[in-house]
Enzyme design. Structure first.
Site, short mmCIF file in Angstrom:
data_model
loop_
_atom_site.label_atom_id
_atom_site.label_comp_id
_atom_site.label_asym_id
_atom_site.label_seq_id
_atom_site.Cartn_x
_atom_site.Cartn_y
_atom_site.Cartn_z
N GLU A 65 31.10 50.19 32.50
CA GLU A 65 30.62 49.74 31.20
C GLU A 65 31.78 49.17 30.41
OE1 GLU A 65 28.50 52.81 29.22
OE2 GLU A 65 26.87 52.78 30.69
N GLU B 279 36.31 50.02 41.96
CA GLU B 279 35.88 51.26 42.63
C GLU B 279 36.94 52.36 42.51
OE1 GLU B 279 33.59 51.15 46.18
OE2 GLU B 279 32.81 49.16 45.75
N GLY B 280 37.44 52.51 41.30
CA GLY B 280 38.46 53.53 41.02
C GLY B 280 39.84 52.92 41.12
N ARG C 91 58.22 28.29 61.47
CA ARG C 91 59.05 27.65 60.47
C ARG C 91 60.54 27.84 60.76
NH1 ARG C 91 60.06 24.26 56.05
NH2 ARG C 91 61.44 25.32 54.60
N LEU D 238 27.71 50.94 37.45
CA LEU D 238 28.35 52.10 36.85
C LEU D 238 29.23 51.68 35.66
CD1 LEU D 238 29.19 55.14 36.87
CD2 LEU D 238 30.93 54.52 38.55
#
Lengths: 320, 247, 381
Positions: free
Chosen positions: C127, C363-364, C268, C125
């Protein structure tokens, strides 16, 4: 009532764990005002057997041949003797043979069986022993409720105590024939320190970086007269054979001195070594969990430290 | 060849163990349950043999109440064909073995496989007891299993090495690490097929215990670790000799 | 209302966890360092059924629900987000798109091998001049009667080189705007396709990201999914589901970093006590835990809605937005808790922090999710 101790010589000799088991049996027999019987199963010289008298073995039966083959038949042998001498407490080592025979023996005698017991019973009435659970994450007290009791003793949890007696040694005859188990081949190395019986173990983990780096570890083991071992990732990767894997699903060991080299100390590994008397850890990561299980720690690069350590112990040994 | 694999439902090996007030029982709330690691290796080997075509059917059996069913389903998803749950809360190793023995009396099998110990009570007992109760031969400390011409070829650990043996069938094997290396992860296909695989529930025998746990406690804490300078390893040898007295 | 998982869902979660903790962990640092594609793992996960886990068994998938998918994605992403994105793209973009909108023939030919995981798919999708903006496609699919002629360049394509099947979004009727866009099934080996060099990324370095160039690539008409001009709707519908996968991935990064931080804080010691016992650390961990749990609930809610056949676009946008933001925040805090150790590769959290950044972008982006959420909230369509 009597106490029966079952031991085996290895390569004709008895090691510390056999003496410990006799000492343990003697102490229990003494406390319960019972007679101590010892069954020695395996080839050994009369002199070697007589040495068991140093630790309180007064009545010894000696089966002078090595033949443990079929767990069912071997447990029959012990059951037969236990009935003859009216054994109330049967003590076996927590090793390959003890673990194989004891459960079958327990069913034959309908005896309660406590495995891998730690040290002396905390009470005889009721008969109460200490035993680990959850692979060392818990310590339990367990009551054996039956009239006949079987225990296997965890090595190095009681110790060797001298009680010099003059032993009466009697030959014990039993011919084991098995119609069920057929031996196809045997591959045994002699003269090797067994991991599970070793006083000192030198063990390597992923921090060793690869199988090609094991030589310095073996050198250290040789100087100390130690057995070699490894952590699970090392055996899973095929760097070392599986029988060297110490940990939860591998071997549980109890040496007096355990060297953890490049082992981070996952909980599963600790489960296999938490009975060690003293643990020395070497790791480049000062935060590695192994240091919270260890008594002595060295922080740094194994490739530098290991040869240096071997030299130190070599000098030390020759200096004694 | 038909194989029975005995499995035990145990807390995940990384679980922190807590106790109920009075320290006579373990508090299992929030515990993640798994197949006992040795049993899982036994099952893995059985599945490998089935895939190789030398085993026809694998049945898993456990002694537990219904809450162990996720563990049983996982065994089925991994590749076992059938499962039996003996409906009982075992009170000790003896009782577990007795329940298994009673249930197996009605089953057809050639080989029973048990893990060498369970990671919860570490009793090293059930396999040997079960063999004796079933009056069948057993081999312990088994590290590999092949089947050739319907005959089991077994490697067992012996002091200082190993031995290859065969056993008359029906027989029982008590297996340890080596029998398989990495436990089988169930595939989605397996998980789907587990839905329809038979799970038989049989009534257990009542609980007589020969051993009773009367107290639990946490193991003693190790005293803190002494850090030794890597430039001064002589100090380590010295301390191991004079302080720890182990060399 | 019920917060219990089914036995099967738990089994899938456990299987994913076992695989991740036992296998992915072994070479994750090395693969990240040298940008090595996890070929062995993709194959193993395919054999276990993870690569087409929501596809119907009729087409060789595993037929699992979206909730199981979220659980599996979380567990795998706790250890290795690069491998999980490969799985996510194949499952929730490619397989989903073909199964939902493809013809029986297309499913037979393309879906089956993808669902079995024998072949990987890629979703093309983005570009160079249009990232998440699907409306302004420069790639064209010219209608030549029997076939389409494909020209243009796609960027930042996950599985770009390894995929055998491409789902390409391209413009056929520029005059119709987004209603002129089509989606085509394209064989990777078609003449005229060239793949750019492997992108040297900040994170997710073990996944295979490339640009893909199309020069007069002939695509048969029967490879178009849906009616002429369906491409934009296809992309939007597919991305709705894709967001759940990436949201679950972000969740896994966050929960994995939290697990590591908890373990580290209990081991730790500073000033004579475990750092977990310093309130500054304990409260930080509490904050992280709440956010992780929130993200998990949003992911599961979106997955549940999808499984119920209810609209889930709003929920999946929320899940993606919140989980990605949480992943960035929690992994950053995890590095902070680990101090100097957190900044070196051996302790994993620095990689998780780099990986987390991408979940806010691909993806958005987070901003696109905010647009989706706010439009829905304000009834602006």
């Amino acid at each position: 009532m009597s106490v029966l101790v079952y031991i085996e010589p290895r390569e004709g000799k008895f090691n510390k764990s056999a003496f410990e088991l006799i000492s343990y049996g003697y102490t229990i027999a003494d406390a319960t005002k019972s007679k101590l019987h010892v069954l020695v199963a395996g080839e050994a010289s009369r002199e070697a057997v007589a040495e068991l008298g140093h630790y309180g073995a007064s009545e010894i039966r000696h089966l002078n041949k090595t033949q443990h083959l079929d767990d069912s038949v071997s447990s029959n042998m012990v059951a037969g003797l236990a009935e003859i001498i009216n054994a109330g407490i049967i003590i076996m080592p927590h090793n390959l043979t003890g673990r194989a025979i004891a459960p079958r023996l327990a069913v034959k005698l309908k005896a309660g069986y406590a495995s891998a017991v730690i040290g002396i019973p905390v009470s005889y009435e009721p008969f109460t022993v200490i035993k680990k659970a959850f692979s060392g994450k818990s310590i339990t007290k367990q009551v054996v409720k039956t009239s006949v009791k079987i225990v296997t003793l965890s090595q190095n949890t009681f110790g060797v105590i001298e009680n010099v007696v003059q032993p009466v040694i009697e030959d014990f005859n039993f011919t084991e024939t098995s119609h069920s188990i057929e031996v196809l081949s045997t591959d045994v190395q002699t003269g090797k320190v067994l991991l599970t019986e070793a006083e000192i173990i030198v063990s390597g983990g992923r921090g060793m970086r690869g199988p090609e780096n094991w030589k310095p570890l073996e050198d250290l083991a040789e100087v100390l007269g130690a057995a070699t071992a490894c952590s699970r990732p090392v055996s899973d990767e095929g760097w070392r054979p599986h029988h060297e894997h110490v940990g939860q699903t591998g071997k549980v060991v109890a040496p007096t001195l355990y060297f953890a080299l490049g082992i981070s100390g996952a909980i599963q590994h600790l489960a296999g070594i938490n009975s060690s008397k003293v643990i020395v850890a070497v790791n480049k990561d000062p935060e590695a969990p192994i240091f919270s299980a260890a008594d002595y720690g060295v922080v740094g690069d194994l490739q530098i430290i290991l040869p240096r350590m071997t030299e130190v112990f070599r000098k030390y040994k020759s200096g004694i | 060849m038909n194989i029975i694999v005995c499995i035990s439902n145990v807390p995940d090996t990384t679980t922190r163990i807590k106790y109920k007030p009075g320290n006579k029982d373990v508090d299992y709330t929030g515990v993640q349950w798994i197949i006992n690691p040795w049993d899982e290796l036994a099952l893995t080997r059985a599945i490998e043999l089935k895939e190789a075509g030398t085993v026809k059917k694998i049945t898993v059996i456990t002694v537990a109440k219904a809450d162990a069913e996720p563990t049983i389903r996982k065994a089925l998803a991994s590749g076992a064909d059938e499962a039996i749950r003996v409906d009982a809360s075992p009170v000790d190793a003896w009782n577990t073995a007795l329940n298994l023995a009673e249930a197996l009396k009605n089953e057809q099998f050639d080989l029973v496989i048990c893990g060498v110990e369970s990671s919860d009570y570490n009793n090293w007992s059930v396999g040997g007891m079960l063999a004796e109760m079933l009056r069948i031969p057993s081999v312990s400390a088994v590290t590999s299993l092949q089947i050739e011409n319907s005959k089991p070829i077994i490697t067992r650990e012996v002091d200082g090495g190993r031995q290859q043996v065969s056993i008359k069938l029906p027989g029982l094997l008590i297996v340890q690490k080596g029998i398989a290396i990495v436990p089988r992860i169930p595939s989605m296909r397996g998980i789907m097929s587990a839905r329809t695989k038979p799970l038989k529930v049989v009534t257990g025998v009542s609980g007589e215990s020969l051993i009773e746990i009367v107290d639990y406690e946490a193991p003693p804490q190790k005293s803190s670790c002494k850090i030794i300078d890597s430039e001064n390893l002589e100090m380590l040898a010295e301390l191991l000799h004079t302080e720890a007295r182990v060399i | 209302m019920n917060f219990e998982f089914t036995g099967e869902q738990l089994m899938i979660q456990q299987a994913a966890r076992d695989y991740a903790q036992r296998e992915l962990i072994q070479d994750v640092i090395e693969r990240d360092t040298h940008s090595i594609y996890p070929e062995r793992h993709v194959k193993a996960l395919a054999e276990l059924g993870f690569m087409g886990m929501m596809v119907s068994p009729e087409y060789d998938g595993s037929g699992m629900d979206t909730v199981s998918y979220v659980l599996a994605m979380e567990e795998l992403s706790k250890v290795d987000a690069s491998t999980s994105v490969i799985m996510s793209v194949n499952n929730s973009l490619v397989c989903y798109g073909i199964e939902e909108f493809g013809t029986a023939e297309q499913k037979e030919k393309y879906l089956r091998p993808l669902a079995r995981g024998e072949k990987m798919g890629a979703f093309l999708l983005s570009e160079p001049e249009a990232g998440s903006d699907a409306t302004s496609q420069k790639t064209t699919a010219e209608d030549k009667g029997d076939y389409y002629l494909l020209n243009g360049t796609k960027n930042w394509i996950t599985n770009g080189n390894t995929a055998k099947t491409y789902l390409v979004i391209a413009q056929t009727h520029p005059e119709k705007g987004h209603r002129g866009i089509n989606v085509l099934l394209v064989d990777r080996n078609s003449p005229g396709i060239s793949v750019g060099p492997h992108e040297d990324k900040m994170g997710m370095r073990s996944s295979d990201t490339h640009s893909v160039m199309f020069t007069d690539v002939i695509v048969p008409k029967e490879n178009r999914i849906g009616e002429d001009g369906f491409g934009f709707k296809f992309a939007m519908k597919t991305l709705e589901g894709g967001r759940i996968g990436i949201a679950a991935q972000a969740l896994g990064l966050a929960s994995g970093a939290l697990e590591r931080s908890v373990k580290y804080a209990l081991e730790r010691k500073t000033f004579g006590k475990e750092i977990a016992k310093h309130q500054a650390i304990a409260f930080k961990l509490a904050e992280m835990a709440v956010k992780v749990e929130n993200a998990r609930h949003l992911c599961l809610k979106a997955a549940w809605l999808k499984d119920q056949g209810k609209p889930y676009g709003y929920a999946s946008a929320m899940a993606k937005y919140y989980a990605a933001e949480t992943a960035m925040e929690v992994t950053t805090q995890a590095v902070q808790i680990h101090g100097g150790y957190g900044y070196v590769k051996e302790y994993h959290v620095e990689r998780m922090m780099r990986d987390a950044k991408l979940t806010q972008i691909y993806e958005g982006t987070s901003e696109i999710q905010q647009i989706v959420i706010s439009r829905e909230l304000l009834h602006l369509h």
